[in-house]
Design a protein around this motif. Structure first.
Motif, PDB file in Angstrom:
ATOM      1  N   UNK A 192       0.833  -1.198   0.000  1.00 28.11           N
ATOM      2  CA  UNK A 192       0.000   0.000   0.000  1.00 28.11           C
ATOM      3  C   UNK A 192       0.873   1.256   0.000  1.00 28.11           C
ATOM      4  N   UNK A 193       1.952   1.239   0.766  1.00 21.32           N
ATOM      5  CA  UNK A 193       2.861   2.394   0.793  1.00 21.32           C
ATOM      6  C   UNK A 193       3.478   2.612  -0.585  1.00 21.32           C
ATOM      7  N   UNK A 194       3.904   1.515  -1.238  1.00 19.13           N
ATOM      8  CA  UNK A 194       4.462   1.629  -2.591  1.00 19.13           C
ATOM      9  C   UNK A 194       3.410   2.151  -3.568  1.00 19.13           C
ATOM     10  N   UNK A 195       2.167   1.718  -3.387  1.00 25.51           N
ATOM     11  CA  UNK A 195       1.078   2.182  -4.246  1.00 25.51           C
ATOM     12  C   UNK A 195       0.832   3.676  -4.029  1.00 25.51           C
ATOM     13  N   UNK A 196       0.882   4.112  -2.771  1.00 30.57           N
ATOM     14  CA  UNK A 196       0.729   5.546  -2.489  1.00 30.57           C
ATOM     15  C   UNK A 196       1.816   6.356  -3.191  1.00 30.57           C
ATOM     16  N   UNK A 242      -6.889   5.387   2.930  1.00 25.13           N
ATOM     17  CA  UNK A 242      -7.779   4.648   3.838  1.00 25.13           C
ATOM     18  C   UNK A 242      -7.261   3.234   4.076  1.00 25.13           C
ATOM     19  N   UNK A 243      -6.679   2.616   3.033  1.00 19.94           N
ATOM     20  CA  UNK A 243      -6.116   1.271   3.201  1.00 19.94           C
ATOM     21  C   UNK A 243      -4.984   1.297   4.231  1.00 19.94           C
ATOM     22  N   UNK A 244      -4.158   2.310   4.144  1.00 15.06           N
ATOM     23  CA  UNK A 244      -3.020   2.378   5.081  1.00 15.06           C
ATOM     24  C   UNK A 244      -3.517   2.551   6.513  1.00 15.06           C
ATOM     25  N   UNK A 245      -4.552   3.397   6.688  1.00 11.80           N
ATOM     26  CA  UNK A 245      -5.115   3.586   8.026  1.00 11.80           C
ATOM     27  C   UNK A 245      -5.730   2.285   8.540  1.00 11.80           C
ATOM     28  N   UNK A 246      -6.442   1.563   7.677  1.00 15.95           N
ATOM     29  CA  UNK A 246      -7.053   0.291   8.084  1.00 15.95           C
ATOM     30  C   UNK A 246      -5.994  -0.731   8.478  1.00 15.95           C
TER      31      UNK A 246
END
Length: 333
Positions: A192-196, A242-246
């Protein structure tokens, strides 16, 4: 094969398809059209040939050759250089695979350099060739279509990540391997971080293109299409946030659950230790008395007493019962 496709377009229509860069250069000059060259992991000589023909900046050429660039937009005179990070979701492994697309855009040319299979630029070319009116708007139209394809490919990635997070939420409160689940949350967080990092810079890139397009008089319809792509970028970026927060919350919940399970296990172990200790103490009392009489002391007057033996046994029983009652009262047994 390094040269994937090379063509010259005039008024939105392909006038030639070449398999040689030099031929493409000649036809571009002869027809006064737009050259669109697609390269896949080109060699230094090939990139230097393109750079010499279209006067590409050496720093941009170096970045395109080496790859591994962050998403960015740079302007060198009349030439734009973009580094984009396409992504695709691999269902078989439930992972996200990131590619790299480097784009040079000039007044009469577009050069794309790929270092991975994604994105499928053949689909972009076929789409534009099916819309001559759009392709006739020039290199900016090709750039728009490339950005649109990259952003469209983010949607399956968002859906795949969302499904993975749903599975993790189901596993959190189920019977699962704590180490495996923690590892999966960590790996998914990294994706997710890489996607961000791939998505978030696109908003600034498209904003800069829109501002530059207004100054240079880019077609209004094309600018509207770019704004639509920008909306998609914002949605993908918000979903990634939102994915990172979840996942951060999931990792905290998992840590709490693991700690709770360890606490429960520790309490259960303490209870077992209490029981073992209690029975050991109960058995120790008669053993102590029996051991004293097994020492064969020379002077033990109670051995000559007829009631000595029964009293010794009674003492053993009373001590055992007394300890049992005491430990039971303390809920050790």
């Amino acid at each position: 094969m390094t040269l994937i496709d090379s063509a010259v377009y005039v008024d939105g229509k392909r006038v030639s398809m070449t398999a040689d860069l030099d031929e493409t250069y000649e036809l571009t000059r002869a027809h006064g059209g737009i050259a669109w060259i697609g390269l896949y992991r080109p060699t230094l000589d090939e990139l230097q040939s393109v750079a010499a023909e279209f006067d590409l900046h050496e720093l941009a050429v170096e970045d395109a050759l080496k790859g591994r660039q962050r998403s960015k937009l740079e302007r060198f005179g009349t030439t734009l250089f973009l580094a984009l990070r396409p992504a695709r979701y691999i269902d078989a492994t439930e992972t996200v695979e990131f590619g790299e697309l480097l784009v040079f855009v000039g007044p009469d040319f577009v050069v794309t350099v790929r270092h991975a299979e994604s994105p499928d630029l053949r689909r972009v070319r076929e789409r534009l060739e099916a819309e001559p009116a759009l392709l006739a708007l020039g290199p900016e139209a090709i750039l728009y279509a490339l950005l649109d394809e990259v952003v469209d490919e983010y949607e399956p990635v968002v859906a795949g990540l969302e499904n993975d997070i749903d599975e993790i939420e189901d596993q959190l409160f189920g019977a699962s391997d704590d180490d495996a689940l923690t590892r999966r949350i960590y790996d998914l967080s990294s994706e997710v971080i890489a996607f961000q990092r791939a998505v978030q810079p696109l908003a600034g890139i498209i904003d800069a293109l829109l501002k530059g397009g207004e100054r240079s008089g880019v077609d209004v319809q094309l600018q509207r299409r770019l704004r639509d792509v920008l909306d998609h970028v914002h949605r993908a970026s918000e979903r990634a946030d939102s994915f990172r927060a979840l996942l951060d919350n999931a990792l905290q919940v998992q840590s709490t659950l693991v700690t709770r399970r360890m606490t429960v296990v520790s309490v259960e172990q303490n209870e077992q230790i209490k029981r073992i200790t209690s029975w050991a103490a109960i058995l120790f009392a008669p053993t102590l008395i029996g051991t004293v009489y097994g020492m064969n002391f020379r002077f033990m007057p109670e051995l000559d007493w007829p009631l000595g033996y029964p009293l010794a046994l009674l003492l053993m029983l009373l001590m055992g019962v007394g300890l049992y009652v005491a430990f039971t009262a303390k809920r050790w047994l």
